[in-house]
Scaffold this active site. Sequence first.
Site, PDB file in Angstrom:
ATOM      1  N   VAL A 271       0.838  -1.200   0.000  1.00 37.92           N
ATOM      2  CA  VAL A 271       0.000   0.000   0.000  1.00 37.92           C
ATOM      3  C   VAL A 271       0.869   1.245   0.000  1.00 37.92           C
ATOM      4  CG1 VAL A 271      -1.756   1.273   1.282  1.00 37.92           C
ATOM      5  CG2 VAL A 271      -1.814  -1.216   1.239  1.00 37.92           C
ATOM      6  N   GLY A 272       0.441   2.274  -0.729  1.00 39.22           N
ATOM      7  CA  GLY A 272       1.145   3.541  -0.649  1.00 39.22           C
ATOM      8  C   GLY A 272       1.181   4.286  -1.959  1.00 39.22           C
ATOM      9  N   ASN A 273       1.728   5.496  -1.904  1.00 44.29           N
ATOM     10  CA  ASN A 273       1.754   6.361  -3.066  1.00 44.29           C
ATOM     11  C   ASN A 273       2.686   5.853  -4.157  1.00 44.29           C
ATOM     12  OD1 ASN A 273      -0.115   8.330  -2.110  1.00 44.29           O
ATOM     13  ND2 ASN A 273       1.457   9.084  -0.716  1.00 44.29           N
ATOM     14  N   VAL A 274       3.807   5.219  -3.765  1.00 44.74           N
ATOM     15  CA  VAL A 274       4.713   4.672  -4.781  1.00 44.74           C
ATOM     16  C   VAL A 274       4.007   3.564  -5.555  1.00 44.74           C
ATOM     17  CG1 VAL A 274       6.881   3.472  -5.187  1.00 44.74           C
ATOM     18  CG2 VAL A 274       6.791   5.313  -3.510  1.00 44.74           C
ATOM     19  N   GLU A 295      -2.785  -8.452  -1.609  1.00 50.77           N
ATOM     20  CA  GLU A 295      -3.479  -8.330  -0.327  1.00 50.77           C
ATOM     21  C   GLU A 295      -4.553  -7.249  -0.377  1.00 50.77           C
ATOM     22  OE1 GLU A 295      -0.045  -8.622   2.892  1.00 50.77           O
ATOM     23  OE2 GLU A 295       0.404  -7.290   1.217  1.00 50.77           O
ATOM     24  N   ILE A 365      12.079   0.594   4.222  1.00 47.81           N
ATOM     25  CA  ILE A 365      12.655   1.738   4.920  1.00 47.81           C
ATOM     26  C   ILE A 365      14.077   1.968   4.449  1.00 47.81           C
ATOM     27  CG2 ILE A 365      13.443   2.552   7.188  1.00 47.81           C
ATOM     28  CD1 ILE A 365      10.916   1.171   8.341  1.00 47.81           C
ATOM     29  N   LYS A 409      13.854  12.349   5.166  1.00 50.14           N
ATOM     30  CA  LYS A 409      14.023  13.476   6.086  1.00 50.14           C
ATOM     31  C   LYS A 409      14.782  14.634   5.438  1.00 50.14           C
ATOM     32  CE  LYS A 409      12.022  11.660   9.759  1.00 50.14           C
ATOM     33  NZ  LYS A 409      10.784  12.231  10.326  1.00 50.14           N
TER      34      LYS A 409
END
Length: 503
Positions: A271-274, A295, A365, A409
């Site tokens: 899941v996510g924007n990428v 999933e 990450i 960051k």
Amino acid sequence: MSDGARVLDPVLKGKIMSAEEAAALIPSGINVGMSGFTGAGYPKAVPLALARRIAAAHERGEPFKIGVWTGASTAPELDGALAKVDGIEMRLPYQSDPTCRERINAGQMDYIDIHLSHVAQFVWFGFLGHLHVAVVEVAAVLEGGRLLPSTSVGNNKTWLDQADKIIIEVNRHPSLGLEGMHDVYYGTRLPPHRQPIPLTHPSDRIGTPYLECDPSKIIAIVETDQPDRNTVFTPPDENSRLIAGHIIEFLTHEVKKGRLPENLLPLQSGVGNVANAVFAGLKESPFENLTAYTEVLQDGMLDLVACGKLSFASATALSLSHEAAATFNAKIDDFRKKIVLRPQEISNHPEIIRRLGIIAMNGMIEADIYGNVNSTHIMGSSIMNGIGGSGDFARNAYLSFFMTPSQAKGGAISCIVPMVSHVDHTEHDVQVIVTEQGLADLRGLAPKQRAKLVIEKCAHPHFRPALEDYYRRALRESPGRHTPHLLDEALSWHSRYLKTGMM
């Protein structure tokens, strides 16, 4: 007051009560299986009422905590509410709530991070202890105790089978057009009596459209009318578009080399924007008649189904924005022919993933120069969310991608490091690493070959010289030359960030 319109069994209709009355049936010190998977299909009223009850108990100086088991992440009404009142003793198998995360990392809540394919079988094996109560959202209660699932299936089959007592939330918000979209397989067996699962294509239906339940175990039914926690997806940024472009270029090359068919193989994505950016790229690509075995069905994948690029998608849950959910409900009769929702023990089953030849695309990450991936921990000791299903797919996929921007960051952190601070996916399970800088195909490469390629293709230019320097010195000074490392420096980048705020 609700009218029980979606509770069709006349006996069970007599068990309708308020959320407060149902929550009063959950005692302290037990394990509770809650429905829900990535913010879809979770109970929305009983957990809030239970949180209020726990808070009142704590005000009286009485201890009150429970174990919370789910399919995956839920929402503020469940994880957040219970964590806020310090009501969770043990959480598993995956979470993404900020309050929950804060308590886990402060040592105030125990958390077991489990491969999602393992959860149901671990419960059946008795590895996790006893399941006392299940709280499960459904779209309707049919005659004889059959349950029409809502927007996720997750571990609900196992919770209903294994729990001593069951509380059902009947949510009127999901469309009844969901009926027929689910495929709940009841053929799994415990060792040594297991049989092959008869699924050879994402579109195969091998079970029943309903969850089965012993009506005598149902102690309460609570009616609600609330939407899921709609996921907010921002438009793909430049980094996401570049990552997507590298992956689509790579897949095109694999087709030309004869290692993939023209319509690829079934797709899986975290899941996510990428991930949504990858699907947006696939929409503009020459690939047609795609399939998915994954999933979570999210915005980008739904868009591919709607436009005809994706002929069929198998998942365990929907994770849609408000806009995509509206599209889904408006066209649910069409989507029901092209989408199936299964239990996560099937959607994430390693044997089926291997059998179908999945193309797996998951976020991370950080990765190190040898291809080990950390997808769960910040600076080695603080959990972010959890491993989820990425391990189920990475180890068993035909192709396994891990994706991330090269730095985080605002450039203070390199996502390509000498050695990852926590290992979720070893170099043996990672085939392709992708950042906006480029793509490193690690298949068939020895460790030193992988290191050179990861640094060259994936590291941000700001950090690349330091990585090259580390690797050159490791080649000279490491006592072993197979996977050269400088052990007194390997995690110094993370230590430096913790001390100075910069790697």
